[in-house]
Motif scaffolding. Structure first.
Motif, short mmCIF file in Angstrom:
data_model
loop_
_atom_site.label_atom_id
_atom_site.label_comp_id
_atom_site.label_asym_id
_atom_site.label_seq_id
_atom_site.Cartn_x
_atom_site.Cartn_y
_atom_site.Cartn_z
N THR A 228 0.94 -10.99 105.01
CA THR A 228 0.20 -9.76 105.18
C THR A 228 1.03 -8.54 104.77
O THR A 228 0.53 -7.60 104.16
CB THR A 228 -0.30 -9.72 106.65
N ARG B 236 -7.24 -8.50 110.66
CA ARG B 236 -8.21 -9.11 109.73
C ARG B 236 -8.46 -10.57 110.05
O ARG B 236 -9.59 -11.05 110.01
CB ARG B 236 -7.63 -8.95 108.33
N PHE C 51 -6.06 -15.32 106.30
CA PHE C 51 -5.80 -14.02 105.71
C PHE C 51 -6.60 -13.82 104.43
O PHE C 51 -7.23 -12.78 104.22
CB PHE C 51 -4.31 -13.84 105.44
N GLY D 107 -3.34 -6.89 108.73
CA GLY D 107 -3.48 -8.29 108.33
C GLY D 107 -3.77 -9.18 109.53
O GLY D 107 -4.63 -10.06 109.47
N ILE D 108 -3.06 -8.95 110.61
CA ILE D 108 -3.29 -9.75 111.82
C ILE D 108 -4.69 -9.44 112.35
O ILE D 108 -5.43 -10.35 112.75
CB ILE D 108 -2.19 -9.46 112.85
N VAL E 75 1.04 -5.01 108.34
CA VAL E 75 1.15 -6.18 109.21
C VAL E 75 0.03 -6.17 110.24
O VAL E 75 -0.66 -7.17 110.44
CB VAL E 75 2.50 -6.20 109.96
#
Lengths: 252, 252, 252, 252
Positions: free
Chosen positions: D93, A100, D136, A97-98, A94
């Motif tokens: 994600t 990124r 994403f 991903g955030i 998580v």
């Protein structure tokens, strides 16, 4: 000579107001361990924390925990290694991903609270923690206590480790931390924390409560972010390190 | 002439530290609406809040919400009346049980945030909220906006209502609150809040943003507890009310 | 001669569909331990379960757990006695409140999973569990293993205990249950469970896996509700008990 | 001629038992929308679902929802676009990270329940959903209703869309679905579902309840996975499609 300065951040909730108290810390530290929602934080807090840290040139990593908001991740849970693997994976993924979507790559992972403590001692749990990190991204670094089960697991799985010492926690003669619920476990005085940090960075030792000098080779020093005196301590530590001729910079 | 002064309290989490900031408020208000865990709070916070309020002679009630910690209970959820009934029942019953073990009886219930707003307008949801309270304990009082669907439902089900006005929120000409996300919705200046409180208590009116004088018969006045200026506002309101000869005391 | 037959029920979620599989059990058991939301269940499930049990003349009690939906309450959490007190209180109080709105009074409390196991052995945790129950309502009964720390704590605090044996779990020679993750811990065959139940009710013994005959004085016998063969086992147990001349009825 | 067959899967919890009922579906469908924990599922369920789907050559995607386990994601929440962005990002994600450790890449995202419905109509929310996906990974595909706000947002942000029709839901004359709480909204009979699927795939129409023939150009057909008749319906649909000469295969 150089050392990294890290702190745990993003340990609040967006719902309850606009409290980015971490911002003052970001001027002082070089690495930030961002809560991933299991003991504190949520997606909005993660995003804002990553953004604020990056703007201040602070390197970010994940700070996964047991799933325990009630206990702030400080209570050990009798989870199986598989459950720990899943929990770590979910949290790292998580946060990554955030990050990124903010154009940021995670540098490291540092387990939080009871997960850090159990990973330091329990080989199968350390293995689970490291496996989840390596499965997700083998280039992530692991912040862990020197000579711990986490370090052994990381060596086995070829994850690079950044050994950690604490500026504001008291040590036992065997090199482990005095548990939080023991009087004197946390060092509240900025000068005492600063002295301990300099000793760690320059002499590579820490002095236990009974006076024992413990050799402790560390690359990063943790200062706490969740106490009223957090900024004062981080500020004193940073000043003392620089005064002692140490370069404070993120490990890579 | 008398008026009750209420505030929302217990809107924090025990896990993240020892933050009973409500204590200063308890010297100023006469009724406390305690969060029941759905938008904020937990069992430990409820117990400590009830204890601190009672010690300060502040009467306690439940402050149930939609189940929405992420949104702090401020987001409407398309819940059915049955789901709302269950949610209110669960929250009132938890707080009442914890209060009971502290030797305290709840006096009232005041819905929180989006639940308060939807209950003010939607008849079937107001009915669900009031039914849950009456099913649990028909002697509980209901804090609600004057002339709202909540009041109608309470009258039907013979629940006694305490009509409420706000010291630190701006009103629309039709007597409803200006929504929180509109600039100027919240009154931040203690003097302005104090003036509005005195007008409510003495003249039974409120002045809308466009200058309209709206008659508003209320028994309790709400001051907010979750803003930086909360204590300053509550203090100014209390002083102004007493200066105007109003007795500040809990309704019964 | 008489015995009570209990099962854990309400261990599902309303969100995921309409699954009141417990209904078949209610024709066979005399006491139901209702999940209170911490390991399973929610307000709607509690209400529907209480209603269905009561309609079938089954007496209801609370089945509180550690806060652990992920682990179904089967994982020990290093919670403090105060946290356990709060958790038990919150759960008992919610279920009692929902029961009250259905016109039903709780008869008993039986801790679930890891909380039952830790309460059986750990004196300070047993004390916390019993204190929460007694503080809420000293007339509640406690279902607990014979000669356990829970029984001692209940005696001290004058809570009446209903000692419990298991029809479908294997015992160790010392009278404790074989842990769930050990092969053979759970008895899957209805006839074997029925034989063990009759032995418990008539001879007041249980035969451990190694053949040891263990004296075990119990007032209630547990059959599991969450296995595919649950109804078959409960049915065989009930028939065998009645065939042996035992009256199956709720303790009071 | 070809069509994709998709179903929502992973909508259960590991804690409550070993229920991989989705396995039968995987022999019939070509794309799986995996729950990401907000309305159902958890890390273990996600991992096992991804593994089972992949083993059956079923392509996987994320099935993000409003944060609402109580309401199974079927209740609209008055979340802001920013909150929706964060919620979608967090879910995609997590699932992508777990998939990655299984050596699997996500192919698509399909919003769940109330999020799908609001995204179909509300432009700013559709924009938020699509932005989170594109931020994403812009190579992810979006499953969405034809001619919806989601499609417009995806076109603007250059996300490829797979338009979707339903085999087992009834349509209104305007081409929208009959809401779930209306009698007849869900088609329970396998033959009726199979006929609707063939009409969608061959004639590119659907027949509304009042007989209106609605042109509907779709690339994927959804069959539901959470009903008792799910496997029977999926099986009938697949057989009918193949019998009509349609190749059932995942879109790319």
């Amino acid at each position: 000579m150089q050392v990294d300065l890290n702190a745990d951040v993003g340990e609040w909730s967006a719902g309850s107001g606009d409290n980015l108290g971490d911002i003052d810390l970001f001027r002082l530290i070089t690495s930030a361990n961002v809560a991933c929602g299991f003991h504190a934080g949520d997606a909005e807090v993660m995003r804002r924390t990553i953004r604020a840290a990056t703007r201040a040139n602070v390197v970010v990593g994940a700070h996964p925990s047991f799933r325990d908001r009630e206990g702030f991740g400080r209570r050990e849970i009798a989870a199986t290694p598989q459950e720990i693997y899943d929990d770590v994976l979910e949290q790292v993924t998580v946060l990554a991903g955030i990050a990124r979507t903010e154009g940021v790559a995670l540098r490291h992972v540092k387990p939080h609270g009871a997960l850090y403590n159990t990973g330091a001692k329990d080989r199968s749990r350390a293995h689970a923690i490291v496996s989840a990190i390596a499965a997700f991204d083998p280039k992530l670094l692991l912040i862990a206590p020197p000579a711990s089960a986490l370090v052994s697991a990381a060596v086995e799985q070829r994850l690079r480790v950044i050994a950690e010492g604490f500026a504001d926690r008291s040590y036992q003669p065997d090199g482990s931390l005095i548990p939080r619920d023991v009087e004197g476990a946390v060092i509240h005085h900025p000068d005492a924390a600063a002295r301990q940090a300099v000793r760690l960075a320059v002499e590579h030792i820490v002095i236990a409560r009974d006076g024992t000098r413990i050799p402790l080779q560390v690359e990063t020093i943790c200062v706490h972010g969740d106490t009223p005196e957090a900024v004062a301590i981080a500020s004193a530590v940073r000043r003392a390190l620089e005064h002692a001729g140490i370069t404070v910079t993120a490990s890579t």
